[in-house]
Design a protein around this motif. Structure first.
Motif, PDB file in Angstrom:
ATOM      1  N   ARG A  29      44.514 -16.555 -43.873  1.00  0.00           N
ATOM      2  CA  ARG A  29      44.997 -15.185 -43.845  1.00  0.00           C
ATOM      3  C   ARG A  29      46.414 -15.106 -43.290  1.00  0.00           C
ATOM      4  N   GLY A  30      46.654 -15.794 -42.179  1.00  0.00           N
ATOM      5  CA  GLY A  30      47.972 -15.748 -41.568  1.00  0.00           C
ATOM      6  C   GLY A  30      49.039 -16.413 -42.415  1.00  0.00           C
ATOM      7  N   LEU A  31      48.734 -17.606 -42.951  1.00  0.00           N
ATOM      8  CA  LEU A  31      49.699 -18.326 -43.783  1.00  0.00           C
ATOM      9  C   LEU A  31      50.042 -17.538 -45.039  1.00  0.00           C
ATOM     10  N   ALA A  32      49.011 -16.990 -45.691  1.00  0.00           N
ATOM     11  CA  ALA A  32      49.250 -16.232 -46.919  1.00  0.00           C
ATOM     12  C   ALA A  32      50.053 -14.971 -46.638  1.00  0.00           C
ATOM     13  N   THR A  33      49.714 -14.265 -45.563  1.00  0.00           N
ATOM     14  CA  THR A  33      50.425 -13.022 -45.231  1.00  0.00           C
ATOM     15  C   THR A  33      51.903 -13.288 -44.984  1.00  0.00           C
ATOM     16  N   MET A  34      52.222 -14.269 -44.147  1.00  0.00           N
ATOM     17  CA  MET A  34      53.614 -14.550 -43.823  1.00  0.00           C
ATOM     18  C   MET A  34      54.375 -15.060 -45.046  1.00  0.00           C
ATOM     19  N   GLY A  37      43.209 -37.256 -47.028  1.00  0.00           N
ATOM     20  CA  GLY A  37      42.106 -36.823 -46.182  1.00  0.00           C
ATOM     21  C   GLY A  37      42.065 -35.366 -45.796  1.00  0.00           C
ATOM     22  N   ARG A  38      42.994 -34.530 -46.316  1.00  0.00           N
ATOM     23  CA  ARG A  38      42.956 -33.113 -45.953  1.00  0.00           C
ATOM     24  C   ARG A  38      43.618 -32.286 -47.059  1.00  0.00           C
ATOM     25  N   GLN A  39      42.826 -31.802 -47.956  1.00  0.00           N
ATOM     26  CA  GLN A  39      43.354 -31.120 -49.133  1.00  0.00           C
ATOM     27  C   GLN A  39      43.973 -29.764 -48.781  1.00  0.00           C
ATOM     28  N   VAL A  40      45.124 -29.496 -49.335  1.00  0.00           N
ATOM     29  CA  VAL A  40      45.812 -28.218 -49.184  1.00  0.00           C
ATOM     30  C   VAL A  40      45.665 -27.444 -50.487  1.00  0.00           C
ATOM     31  N   GLU A  41      45.341 -26.165 -50.390  1.00  0.00           N
ATOM     32  CA  GLU A  41      45.213 -25.355 -51.595  1.00  0.00           C
ATOM     33  C   GLU A  41      46.567 -25.203 -52.299  1.00  0.00           C
ATOM     34  N   GLU A  42      46.527 -25.169 -53.623  1.00  0.00           N
ATOM     35  CA  GLU A  42      47.750 -24.990 -54.398  1.00  0.00           C
ATOM     36  C   GLU A  42      48.411 -23.659 -54.050  1.00  0.00           C
ATOM     37  N   ALA A  43      47.603 -22.638 -53.825  1.00  0.00           N
ATOM     38  CA  ALA A  43      48.150 -21.329 -53.464  1.00  0.00           C
ATOM     39  C   ALA A  43      48.916 -21.404 -52.142  1.00  0.00           C
ATOM     40  N   ALA A  44      48.412 -22.189 -51.183  1.00  0.00           N
ATOM     41  CA  ALA A  44      49.093 -22.308 -49.889  1.00  0.00           C
ATOM     42  C   ALA A  44      50.476 -22.932 -50.058  1.00  0.00           C
ATOM     43  N   ILE A  45      50.601 -23.887 -50.982  1.00  0.00           N
ATOM     44  CA  ILE A  45      51.902 -24.511 -51.241  1.00  0.00           C
ATOM     45  C   ILE A  45      52.881 -23.472 -51.784  1.00  0.00           C
ATOM     46  N   MET A  46      52.401 -22.635 -52.711  1.00  0.00           N
ATOM     47  CA  MET A  46      53.261 -21.609 -53.305  1.00  0.00           C
ATOM     48  C   MET A  46      53.648 -20.544 -52.286  1.00  0.00           C
ATOM     49  N   GLU A  47      52.729 -20.206 -51.400  1.00  0.00           N
ATOM     50  CA  GLU A  47      53.038 -19.228 -50.348  1.00  0.00           C
ATOM     51  C   GLU A  47      54.127 -19.760 -49.420  1.00  0.00           C
ATOM     52  N   ALA A  48      53.946 -20.992 -48.980  1.00  0.00           N
ATOM     53  CA  ALA A  48      54.877 -21.563 -48.000  1.00  0.00           C
ATOM     54  C   ALA A  48      56.246 -21.865 -48.597  1.00  0.00           C
ATOM     55  N   GLY A  49      56.273 -22.204 -49.901  1.00  0.00           N
ATOM     56  CA  GLY A  49      57.520 -22.608 -50.527  1.00  0.00           C
ATOM     57  C   GLY A  49      58.251 -21.521 -51.294  1.00  0.00           C
ATOM     58  N   GLY A  50      57.638 -20.354 -51.450  1.00  0.00           N
ATOM     59  CA  GLY A  50      58.284 -19.274 -52.208  1.00  0.00           C
ATOM     60  C   GLY A  50      58.094 -19.400 -53.709  1.00  0.00           C
TER      61      GLY A  50
END
Length: 339
Positions: free
Chosen positions: A202-207, A36-49
């Motif tokens: 913006r914040g998630l990607a930056t960090m 019910g809440r799709q996460v972008e593939e890019a966000a996964i890569m940002e958060a996981g390195g």
């Protein structure tokens, strides 16, 4: 169920024009959508390195440039509010295991041996490799498995839904492949949302990008990855006969299909999410262009075994190492100013 099985018997597969950049993240991303809440593939890569590559050897002892796929993606999803669980496959009970998990979860992600995937010609016409799919459904008699494949890389990339027989699926999950850096097969993965996902792109990607820029600067396994890959390729391409040609083809696969360019394309999207200056995105696009040249050079070497082409590839590797370091330095400087 009956109509779906008839489609299988007729050899039909439902294809979609959108494909993931990575098969495992694509499978789990689809699972977030089912929750019910799709996460972008890019966000996964940002958060996981996931943009930090390391050099190593693949399942055929050929050089590879890869990220820690499973650890990166699972840790990224954990950071984004999901709990991931893995259950070891029991070879004699996998049908019942799958049935139980599907009764409780929207899907089950699993690593497979591509040689047993019979719904796309690319899997039978290429050397076998580790691939990930998402199991969506099982027939009542447990003889058919419905899978979502987020990344089928034929002449054009696409995703698809297909039914497999339990015999073919069993071969796919039990005929195990290992590389010296990756050993992912043998587990069933599920996903549960445990806290609200904060959609601050913006914040998630930056960090996430800043953490990776710092890791690149301080960890030699990332900073020296292209140089180490260059040395491994140089040595392997000096081998006799078919070995050197096979290595050259594998370089093309790792660059264009598996890791390098898919990773850089997602990084370009992450730079957009982080609202990085345009010149940083230009550096990323220039880097992609240089890798494409290297990929074409590897195909030329495959067909000619030319020493001069090998020398030009070696020079290109040196350029790529310098350009990669400059990209991470620019990224750190521009995004770090926001602190």
């Amino acid at each position: 169920m009956g109509s779906d099985i008839e489609h299988v018997k007729a050899g039909k597969v439902e294809q979609f024009p959108v494909a993931a950049r990575n098969c495992f993240s694509g499978s789990l991303q689809r699972m977030t959508l089912l929750l019910g809440r799709q996460v972008e593939e890019a966000a996964i890569m940002e958060a996981g390195g996931g943009y930090l590559l390391q050099a190593g050897l693949d399942e055929r002892s050929h050089p590879e440039l890869v990220f820690g796929v499973e650890s990166v993606i699972l840790s990224g999803l954990t950071s984004l509010g999901y709990e991931t669980q893995a259950v070891a496959i029991k070879p004699d009970e996998w049908r019942e295991q799958l049935q139980g998990l599907l009764a409780e979860h929207a899907g089950v992600a699993i690593w497979v041996n591509s040689a047993h995937l019979d719904y796309a010609d690319v899997y039978s016409s290429h050397p076998r490799f580790m691939h990930a799919v998402l199991v969506l459904e099982q027939s009542a008699d447990l003889r058919w498995i419905k899978v979502f494949d987020s990344l089928v890389d034929e002449r054009s990339r696409y995703s698809c839904v297909a039914w497999m027989t339990d015999t073919a699926f069993e071969g796919a999950i039990l005929d195990r492949l290992r590389s010296k850096s990756l050993d992912h097969m043998g587990r069933l993965h599920t996903l549960v949302a445990v806290r609200e996902y904060v959609a601050d792109s913006r914040g998630l990607a930056t960090m996430g990008l800043l953490r990776q820029a710092e890791a690149f600067r301080t960890n030699s396994c990332y900073f020296n990855a292209i140089h180490e890959y260059r040395l491994l390729c140089r040595e392997a391409m000096a081998s006799e006969g078919d070995v050197s040609r096979n290595v050259a083809r594998r370089i093309f696969d790792h660059v264009n299909v598996l890791y390098v360019l898919p990773s850089l394309k997602l990084l370009e999207h992450s730079l957009c999410r982080a609202e990085a200056p345009e010149y940083v995105s230009d550096l990323c696009r220039t880097l992609m262009g240089d890798w494409r040249v290297l990929g074409l050079q590897s195909l030329k070497f495959e067909s000619t075994s030319s020493i001069s082409i090998a020398a030009r590839m070696d020079e290109r590797f040196e350029r790529l190492g310098t350009a990669t370091a400059y990209l991470w330095e620019a990224l750190a400087m521009e995004l770090g100013d926001r602190k």
